[in-house]
Design an enzyme around this catalytic site. Structure first.
Site, short mmCIF file in Angstrom:
data_model
loop_
_atom_site.label_atom_id
_atom_site.label_comp_id
_atom_site.label_asym_id
_atom_site.label_seq_id
_atom_site.Cartn_x
_atom_site.Cartn_y
_atom_site.Cartn_z
N THR A 34 -15.79 -21.80 -37.68
CA THR A 34 -15.42 -22.99 -36.92
C THR A 34 -14.51 -23.83 -37.79
OG1 THR A 34 -17.63 -23.00 -35.90
CG2 THR A 34 -16.45 -25.09 -35.85
N ARG A 54 -22.60 -17.43 -24.29
CA ARG A 54 -23.31 -18.25 -25.29
C ARG A 54 -22.40 -19.41 -25.72
NH1 ARG A 54 -22.07 -19.86 -30.88
NH2 ARG A 54 -24.03 -20.13 -31.99
N THR A 105 -13.76 -23.72 -32.23
CA THR A 105 -14.35 -22.48 -32.73
C THR A 105 -14.25 -21.34 -31.73
OG1 THR A 105 -16.38 -21.56 -33.69
CG2 THR A 105 -16.66 -22.93 -31.75
N THR A 140 -20.13 -26.70 -39.29
CA THR A 140 -19.87 -25.27 -39.14
C THR A 140 -21.15 -24.55 -39.56
OG1 THR A 140 -19.01 -25.02 -41.39
CG2 THR A 140 -17.41 -25.53 -39.68
N GLY A 141 -21.29 -23.31 -39.13
CA GLY A 141 -22.51 -22.56 -39.47
C GLY A 141 -23.34 -22.31 -38.22
N SER A 198 -11.90 -17.13 -36.99
CA SER A 198 -13.08 -17.90 -36.56
C SER A 198 -12.74 -18.97 -35.53
CB SER A 198 -13.73 -18.58 -37.76
OG SER A 198 -12.98 -19.68 -38.21
N1 GLY Z 1 -21.09 -23.50 -35.36
C1 GLY Z 1 -20.39 -22.65 -34.50
C2 GLY Z 1 -21.26 -21.90 -33.58
O1 GLY Z 1 -22.43 -21.68 -33.86
O2 GLY Z 1 -20.76 -21.52 -32.53
#
Ligand code: GLY
Length: 373
Positions: A221, A249, A239, A272-273, A94
């Site tokens: 992340t 993105r 991340t 994170t998330g 991740s």
């Molecule tokens: N929280 C990490 C992402 O959405 O890239």
């Protein structure tokens, strides 16, 4: 006024407390004598992967950061050295090297860092070819007048600052998972755009349900924040972003106020998330502002989760109960050393390291049940 804690006492206290030394191979922890100043006790908090991966060494991220802080290192240097372990570990898919790639199979990395006392920040987004984007984010902080460099510009900057640029940050593991996703989503190289978007999301989440991809790593992340005995607070988030994302993105991690925010006088928050949910609500900033008004880290974090829930109204993002169908977590530390890990649904955990050693703890959840109920 300081009170040294001897390593011998630390070991005895740890044993009495029956701590969860998650991710530690050795029963002997290499902590120095800790100088505890009246007021703030040093502590490091991170997402759960901060107390799991060791990249073949002896310490997890929170252990490394805490050890450096108690040895007098700059807090930002310490938390970055911690997350470097996870960025470099091929087993964490991740973050950094071996992070799950974008839809084109290219690993694109995001990171930000903030220095509380210096009131400076740096970030990079959609960076390719550097295993440790957090170090490039720090170079942005230290060597430029800017906050955020992206894409090719970020890579040129990294090259000019002496970073090694690699052609490909995939590991066999991340490449195999990308190939599996490709096989599932594009078998005939043709789908109409609407169906394709739906299939991308559905198949990605199915791979999570089947256990192929760790749920925490889909938007995976690491965030890590620390405070030293002088009350100096710093934080870093790094991340590989959303697995199989549209190339280019950028998530919440490199955006100040979203994936990370530090105010040296108040505290730090990181996430994170699902980054998009955080970006719509700038939750790390919101959490720090709640703490400024006196909220405890846990209550401040719950406010952010409630804001996300209230602002999630699109049907595709709701489960059958009308609640968000995704996970999101916050890791929060205030200037008194109080901390919390909060999450939308039960099941997520976070890590800390303090004078008692590293621990992995359950996040407090806003809602019951599961995202896909
Ligand atoms: N929280 C990490 C992402 O959405 O890239």
């Amino acid at each position: 006024m300081t009170k040294p804690i001897k390593r011998r006492d630390f070991m005895r206290n740890s044993a009495v407390a029956g701590l969860t030394l998650a991710g530690t191979k050795s029963s002997v922890l290499q902590f120095p004598n800790i100088m505890v100043q009246s007021g703030v006790k040093p502590i490091v908090i991170s997402s759960a992967n901060g107390n799991k991966f060791k990249n073949g060494g002896d310490m997890t991220a929170v252990q490394k950061a805490f050890t450096m802080i108690t040895q007098g290192a700059d807090v930002l240097d310490a938390v970055i050295a911690g997350v470097n372990i996870v960025e470099l570990d091929p087993l964490d898919d991740s973050v950094g090297y071996g992070g799950l790639p974008n839809a084109d199979g290219v690993v694109q990395l995001d990171s930000s860092c903030m220095h509380g006392p210096k009131k400076r920040a740096g970030a990079v987004a959609a960076l390719e070819g550097v295993r440790t984007p957090s170090l490039v984010a720090r170079a942005v902080l230290e060597s430029t007048d800017h906050h955020l460099l992206v894409g090719k510009g970020a890579q040129s900057f990294a090259r000019n600052m002496g970073f090694n640029i690699e052609d490909d940050l995939n590991t066999d593991h991340s490449r195999q998972l990308w190939l599996e996703w490709k096989r599932r989503t594009d078998p005939a190289h043709y789908l109409d755009p609407k169906a394709r978007a739906e299939v991308w999301r559905r198949e990605g989440l199915k791979m999570v349900e089947e256990g192929l991809v760790d749920r925490e790593h889909y938007y995976g992340t690491i965030n890590c924040d620390g405070i030293n005995s002088k009350g100096e607070i710093c934080g870093v988030t790094t991340t590989s972003g959303l697995a199989w994302k549209i190339p280019g993105r950028v998530g919440d991690s490199p955006i100040l106020g979203a994936g990370l925010y530090v105010d040296g006088a108040v505290g730090a928050a990181g996430s994170t998330g699902r980054g998009e949910a955080n970006l719509y609500n700038l939750c790390s900033f919101l959490i720090v502002e709640e703490m400024r008004r006196g909220a405890h880290p846990k209550d401040a974090g719950m406010e952010a989760l409630k804001r996300i829930k209230a602002n999630t109204i699109e049907k595709r993002l709701l489960n059958s109960k009308g609640n968000p169908n995704f996970g999101i977590n916050f890791y929060i530390l205030n200037a008194r050393g109080q901390y919390a890990g909060v999450t939308m649904y039960p099941g997520a955990s976070f890590a800390i390291c303090n004078e008692s050693g590293p621990q992995t703890l359950a996040c407090e959840a806003l809602l019951s049940g599961k995202p896909n109920d």
